[in-house]
Every structure is written in C-alpha cells, then in structure tokens.
Enzyme design. Structure first.
Site, short mmCIF file in Angstrom:
data_model
loop_
_atom_site.label_atom_id
_atom_site.label_comp_id
_atom_site.label_asym_id
_atom_site.label_seq_id
_atom_site.Cartn_x
_atom_site.Cartn_y
_atom_site.Cartn_z
N LEU A 160 0.81 -1.21 0.00
CA LEU A 160 0.00 0.00 0.00
C LEU A 160 0.85 1.26 0.00
O LEU A 160 1.88 1.34 0.67
CB LEU A 160 -0.92 0.02 1.23
CG LEU A 160 -1.88 -1.15 1.41
CD1 LEU A 160 -2.82 -0.89 2.57
CD2 LEU A 160 -2.67 -1.42 0.13
N GLY A 165 0.74 -5.65 0.67
CA GLY A 165 -0.22 -5.71 -0.42
C GLY A 165 0.31 -6.42 -1.65
O GLY A 165 -0.45 -7.03 -2.41
N ASN A 169 3.69 -8.12 6.17
CA ASN A 169 4.51 -7.53 7.25
C ASN A 169 3.85 -6.31 7.88
O ASN A 169 4.53 -5.44 8.41
CB ASN A 169 5.89 -7.17 6.71
CG ASN A 169 5.82 -6.11 5.60
OD1 ASN A 169 4.84 -6.05 4.85
ND2 ASN A 169 6.85 -5.29 5.50
#
Length: 318
Positions: free
Chosen positions: A101, A146, A170
């Site tokens: 992201l 993502g 993570n």
C-alpha cells in the site's frame, strides 16, 4: 552492517537513488505529471490465449488509489477479452513485484479519501480473486504486504529462486494490521498455525522459505520466471474452463461473499484504526525518513522511498 542484511540494504539504496524528497508539494506535482501514464498494462505474449498484466509504477509499484483503480479496470478488460483466457501477473519495475500500500494515502488524509482508497483496494482484490481467467503470479522481485496479497490471490505463484527476495504480510512491522481477507487468503495457502505466526511477527520469508511454507508453488531461475508462468497458464487452460472456474468459486466464494456483505463495515473499521493517533504517528515516522538511505529498527532495515506515485514505507525484517 550484518552480512545477512546486505541484499535488502542494497535494494533500499537502489530504490532511494531513484527518488528525491523535496516536500509535500512534490508529491502533488509528481502525481499530476504521471497521471496520464499507464500504471497497469495488458501485454501480448507468445503463448496463445495468455496475456501478461504488468504493473509499472516506479520505483516500487506502490498500491496507490490510481494504480488500484487501473488494476481493477485492466482485470475487467482482460475478463471480457475473447482472446484472453489466462493472465501472468508481473511487474515491469526491477527487483519489486509490489511493495504494498502507498502509505501516503493513509497519512493525514481526509477520511473520505481513506474510504475511497480502501474501497479501491477491496474492488481490485475482488476482481482478481474472483477472476474466471487462469492467473499466475510471476514473482521476480520483493512482494511485501499488499504485494504479497496480490500474489496470493492468483491461482498459482512462480518465484525467482533468489534467496535475497522476500515476501510476506509484514503489516505489524508498520504498526498496522492485515485485514481479515488478507489473512484468510494466507490461511488457505499455509494453514492456520503458520498464518498466525507469520502475521503476528510480520515475517518476510525468503523465496526458498516461501516455497517450503506454500506461499509460492515453485521457484525457477530468475530469467525463467515469466516463461515458466506462461507454460503453467497454458497447462491450466487444458482443463475445461467452466468446470475449473466453478471449482475455483466453490473454494473462494465464501470469502468473497463475506467481504462483499461487510465491505462498508470493513472500510469503517479500517478508517477508525488508521485515524488513531499512535497509528498516524507510526506512519509519520516512516514517511519522515524519506531521503535517508537506511534506517535500522528492531533488527530490520526500513527502506522508505518516494517515487512518482507518492510515498511508500516498506519494512524488510529478517
């Protein structure tokens, strides 16, 4: 600097060499200049009925709202293309599949913008996870957060057999939490115990470890990833398409319906969480390190880079 961290530090330096931090106004300007450039492309291959979906938003394919919207649109275009029955999902950016992201979408952003961003992520995931096409992820670079989610949502994953490459969810290393649909997709691949361990630790697995865990299905030489992905897609296309897709949806349908029925609740929960002061502080910490080559924190190297798509914080923890 520990020798085991050097490959990741080298990636951090290469990412940061391609970026410049000149303040918040630069993000707006760079996005405006790149708005007309395609971030996701559909490319012909030499394999009949198989095309390649390429993400191409340097430096790290950060999942911005623009990229996610294009990803959804290109997936829909491929779905309607009568000449396309299989997709190889890949990156045209060296060393990175997708770094996850775009954190600048989350930091000090208006709540309406956050809602629109999260909806774009949900929509892109639903389109990929439910695609009637055969989807094969070609992992030639790192895939944290993502990026890992996109790879896991394909039907099959092929990775370069390069130990320095990492993938995993993570999010906890960034001070955020993976949504339930990320977690459930991982659970479907590696089981409940490993999913709980990997998510709590925010662990980034090397590709050999990812193969052992079941996060990827096979590893090949780095220069053979795309060709092998096309071969696998062609093999899957030998199966009756209607029967294969019905089987796929029998397995994936319940999770898809769970998200669709709770999408608004999922979005509001995400916005409430991200707007919390400690979360905003953590995000601000990562974005504030822009322009620094490396930041050592809790045994890992934090590489934060800004490209034409905005800012992205990526934690690689060994």
């Amino acid at each position: 600097q520990p020798s085991s961290h050097r490959p990741l530090a080298m990636l951090a330096r290469s990412m940061l060499r391609s970026t410049t931090f000149v303040g918040a106004s630069a993000r707006v300007a760079s996005r405006a200049m790149s708005s007309d450039a395609a971030k996701v492309s559909l490319v012909e291959t030499e394999t009949p009925q198989v095309k390649r979906l390429e993400m191409g938003q340097p430096p790290v394919n950060a999942l911005s709202m623009d990229l996610l919207t294009e990803l959804k649109d290109v997936l829909r275009t491929a779905r309607k293309d009568k000449e396309c029955r299989g997709l190889v999902v890949a990156s045209s950016v060296p060393k990175v599949f997708s770094a996850g992201l775009d954190l600048s979408e989350l930091y000090q952003a208006p709540e309406d913008r956050m809602r629109a961003f999260w909806t774009a992520l949900q929509d892109a995931w639903i389109e990929l996870y439910s695609s009637p096409l055969v989807t094969v992820a070609a992992l030639e670079g790192h895939a944290p957060a993502g990026g890992c989610m996109l790879a896991m949502s394909c039907d099959y994953r092929i990775a370069a057999d390069t130990p320095k490459l990492r993938m995993g969810l993570n999010e906890t290393q960034l001070g955020i939490v993976a949504p339930f649909w990320f977690a459930e997709v991982m659970r479907s691949l590696v089981g409940t115990r490993q999913t709980e361990r990997l998510l709590q630790l925010g662990h980034m697995a090397s590709m050999p470890e990812a193969l052992r865990l079941g996060l990827v299905d096979e590893t090949v030489a780095a220069d053979a990833v795309r060709a092998r992905a096309e071969e696998v897609a062609a093999e899957w296309l030998q199966v009756n398409g209607a029967a294969r897709y019905a089987t796929k949806m029998a397995m994936r349908g319940p999770l898809l319906e769970r998200l669709k029925s709770s999408a608004a609740e999922d979005t509001e929960g995400f916005v409430r969480f991200v707007c919390q002061a400690p979360v905003q502080k953590a995000l601000g910490h990562y974005l504030a390190t822009l322009g620094k080559k490396e930041v050592w924190w809790r045994g890992g190297v934090v590489a934060v880079a800004r490209g034409v798509a905005g800012a992205i914080g990526v934690v690689f923890r060994l």
